[in-house]
Design an enzyme around this catalytic site. Structure first.
Site, PDB file in Angstrom:
ATOM      1  N   CYS A  75      46.124 -67.590  22.762  1.00 51.65           N
ATOM      2  CA  CYS A  75      46.618 -67.367  21.405  1.00 51.65           C
ATOM      3  C   CYS A  75      46.610 -68.739  20.758  1.00 51.65           C
ATOM      4  O   CYS A  75      47.426 -69.588  21.095  1.00 51.65           O
ATOM      5  CB  CYS A  75      48.028 -66.791  21.389  1.00 51.65           C
ATOM      6  SG  CYS A  75      48.677 -66.714  19.696  1.00 51.65           S
TER       7      CYS A  75
ATOM      8  N   CYS B 124      50.019 -69.217  18.356  1.00 50.22           N
ATOM      9  CA  CYS B 124      51.339 -69.415  18.956  1.00 50.22           C
ATOM     10  C   CYS B 124      51.260 -69.074  20.449  1.00 50.22           C
ATOM     11  O   CYS B 124      50.749 -69.862  21.216  1.00 50.22           O
ATOM     12  CB  CYS B 124      52.395 -68.585  18.237  1.00 50.22           C
ATOM     13  SG  CYS B 124      51.887 -66.924  17.781  1.00 50.22           S
ATOM     14  N   SER B 125      51.751 -67.917  20.845  1.00 52.01           N
ATOM     15  CA  SER B 125      51.745 -67.607  22.276  1.00 52.01           C
ATOM     16  C   SER B 125      51.648 -66.104  22.522  1.00 52.01           C
ATOM     17  O   SER B 125      52.192 -65.603  23.505  1.00 52.01           O
ATOM     18  CB  SER B 125      53.003 -68.165  22.933  1.00 52.01           C
ATOM     19  OG  SER B 125      54.142 -67.636  22.273  1.00 52.01           O
ATOM     20  N   CYS B 126      50.968 -65.351  21.631  1.00 49.58           N
ATOM     21  CA  CYS B 126      50.834 -63.906  21.819  1.00 49.58           C
ATOM     22  C   CYS B 126      50.192 -63.636  23.184  1.00 49.58           C
ATOM     23  O   CYS B 126      49.233 -64.298  23.562  1.00 49.58           O
ATOM     24  CB  CYS B 126      49.980 -63.296  20.714  1.00 49.58           C
ATOM     25  SG  CYS B 126      50.704 -63.534  19.081  1.00 49.58           S
TER      26      CYS B 126
HETATM   27 FE    FE Z   1      50.727 -65.881  19.218  1.00 49.61          FE
END
Ligand code: FE
Length: 204
Positions: free
Chosen positions: A106, A109-111
């Site tokens: 991602c 961000c951090s999906c």
């Molecule tokens: Fe994300």
């Protein structure tokens, strides 16, 4: 742990506490609810969910077709519907072949497909991974110890609020002789992200 690591942990803890204070004050969620959610995750939400889907696909061409067509429905078939998740999130399964290897990131961000892989590793959320895997996927995979043939194309999938990706690795040679449960043990979290591939340990 280094002193700065301690300092950073304390800072993070303070930040989490402030967020929880705000969330409780605004009636979003209570601390006991957060604890209950984490406890439930610990048992059910692990990379074993994704691994079971992969192994079923290895052993059933029909399931594999359904997984690649609609991964969310195929997950639900095995009892891994990802409850508690927003219905806006769509899970996509992408299958490795000798010609193409998939890896997930991602960049924003951090999906992450948490319901099927469990909590993400710290490196997945790191700036270094997120920026570098897009520019130099082959180099980053090499740092993970995964060296792909030059003839294999690397395809990077950028997860988002709406789309999460699960890599379906190829079944390694020798795995066909193992039980399904043993095959599931071969499919690690990193295999499902695409930074590793399953291997059959040599018999001793
Ligand atoms: Fe994300």
């Amino acid at each position: 742990m280094s002193g700065s690591g301690h300092h950073r942990n304390a800072e993070l803890q303070a930040r989490v506490n402030r967020l929880l204070d705000l969330a409780e004050a605004r009636g979003v969620i209570t601390r006991p609810e957060v604890d209950a959610r984490i406890e439930a995750y610990g048992d059910r939400v692990t990379a074993r969910n994704g691994a079971e889907m992969v192994v079923r696909a290895w052993n059933s061409p029909e399931y594999r077709d359904r997984l690649l067509a609609d991964a969310g429905a195929a997950a639900a078939e095995l009892g891994h519907a990802g409850s508690g998740y927003s219905s806006d999130i769509r899970l996509h399964a992408v299958a490795n072949t000798p010609d193409v290897h998939h890896v997930v990131v991602c960049t924003l961000c951090s999906c992450y497909p948490l319901a099927w892989l469990g909590p993400p590793p710290a490196w997945y959320k790191s700036e270094a991974y997120r920026s570098r895997v897009v520019r130099d996927p082959r180099g980053v995979l090499r740092e993970f110890g995964l060296v792909l043939p030059n003839t294999t194309e690397v395809q990077v999938w950028d997860a988002s609020a709406e789309a999460r990706y699960l890599v379906v690795p190829m079944r390694p040679d020798g795995a066909e002789a193992l039980s399904e449960a043993e095959q599931v043990d071969l499919v690690t979290r990193d295999c499902l992200i695409g930074t590793a591939v399953p291997t059959v340990p040599a018999r001793v």
